[in-house]
Design an enzyme around this catalytic site. Structure first.
Site, short mmCIF file in Angstrom:
data_model
loop_
_atom_site.label_atom_id
_atom_site.label_comp_id
_atom_site.label_asym_id
_atom_site.label_seq_id
_atom_site.Cartn_x
_atom_site.Cartn_y
_atom_site.Cartn_z
N ASP A 8 0.87 -1.17 0.00
CA ASP A 8 0.00 0.00 0.00
C ASP A 8 0.91 1.22 0.00
OD1 ASP A 8 0.95 0.20 2.60
OD2 ASP A 8 -1.03 0.19 3.56
N CYS A 65 3.51 -3.04 4.01
CA CYS A 65 2.64 -1.93 4.40
C CYS A 65 3.36 -1.21 5.54
CB CYS A 65 1.23 -2.41 4.77
SG CYS A 65 1.11 -3.51 6.19
N THR A 67 3.14 -1.66 8.79
CA THR A 67 3.57 -2.59 9.83
C THR A 67 3.81 -4.01 9.33
OG1 THR A 67 1.28 -3.16 10.27
CG2 THR A 67 2.21 -1.35 11.57
N HIS A 98 10.13 -24.06 9.19
CA HIS A 98 9.12 -24.74 9.99
C HIS A 98 7.70 -24.58 9.46
CE1 HIS A 98 11.65 -25.09 13.95
NE2 HIS A 98 12.39 -25.28 12.87
N HIS A 133 7.48 -31.12 10.54
CA HIS A 133 6.76 -29.86 10.27
C HIS A 133 5.69 -30.03 9.20
CE1 HIS A 133 9.68 -27.93 12.77
NE2 HIS A 133 10.68 -28.37 12.00
C1 RB5 Z 1 -1.62 2.70 6.54
O1 RB5 Z 1 -1.65 3.90 7.23
C2 RB5 Z 1 -1.35 1.55 7.50
O2 RB5 Z 1 -2.45 1.35 8.32
C3 RB5 Z 1 -1.04 0.29 6.73
O3 RB5 Z 1 0.06 0.52 5.91
C4 RB5 Z 1 -0.65 -0.93 7.53
O4 RB5 Z 1 0.30 -0.62 8.49
C5 RB5 Z 1 -1.74 -1.73 8.07
O5 RB5 Z 1 -1.54 -2.82 8.60
#
Ligand code: RB5
Length: 145
Positions: A8, A65, A67, A98, A133
């Site tokens: 994203d 993304c 996170t 695994h 596994h």
């Molecule tokens: C976008 O602001 C953020 O929410 C997205 O990139 C991601 O971290 C969501 O899991």
């Protein structure tokens, strides 16, 4: 290897760096988007990458993304996908060895480009160990994924 990568807006810069890295290593890389810094929704790109990997069109997926978490949550809803959020080198190889992870999820707001590159190399270079596994991974499919 053939790899499909998506992000994203929150993961766009890191995805671009990692695509160049993989291409420089000789991998064939499909960029599934986004290609813009405009705000967008991570599930839209996660599903493109996950369905492509599940269909066997690419060996591995890379999703970035902010996170890595939202991408993994979305990708893991596609049957046949084992998406892992990775922030450390032990997990980068252990989730291949695994869990037979087939999609690597990274957070651009969590890991720097240098570490992300090393995590990607480690993930792609590790092999599923099978053995004890294998049955555990098969049980994942029976749960519904
Ligand atoms: C976008 O602001 C953020 O929410 C997205 O990139 C991601 O971290 C969501 O899991």
């Amino acid at each position: 290897m053939k790899i499909i990568a998506g992000s994203d807006h929150g993961g766009l810069s890191l995805k671009r760096v990692l695509i160049e890295r993989m291409r420089g290593q000789g991998h064939e890389v499909i960029d599934a988007g986004t290609d813009s810094s405009a705000s967008c929704d991570y599930p839209d790109y996660a599903v493109i990458v996950a369905r492509s990997v599940a269909a066997g069109e690419a060996q591995f997926g890379l999703l970035v993304c902010g996170t890595g978490q939202g991408m993994a949550m979305a990708a893991n809803r596609v049957p046949g996908i084992r998406a892992a959020v990775v922030c450390d080198s032990f997990t980068a190889h252990a989730t291949r060895e695994h869990n037979d992870a087939n999609v690597l999820c990274l957070g651009e707001r969590v890991v720097g480009a240098g570490l992300a590159g090393e995590l990607l190399d480690t993930f792609l270079g590790a092999k599923f160990e099978g053995g004890r596994h294998a049955g555990r991974v098969q049980k994942l499919s029976r749960i519904g994924g």
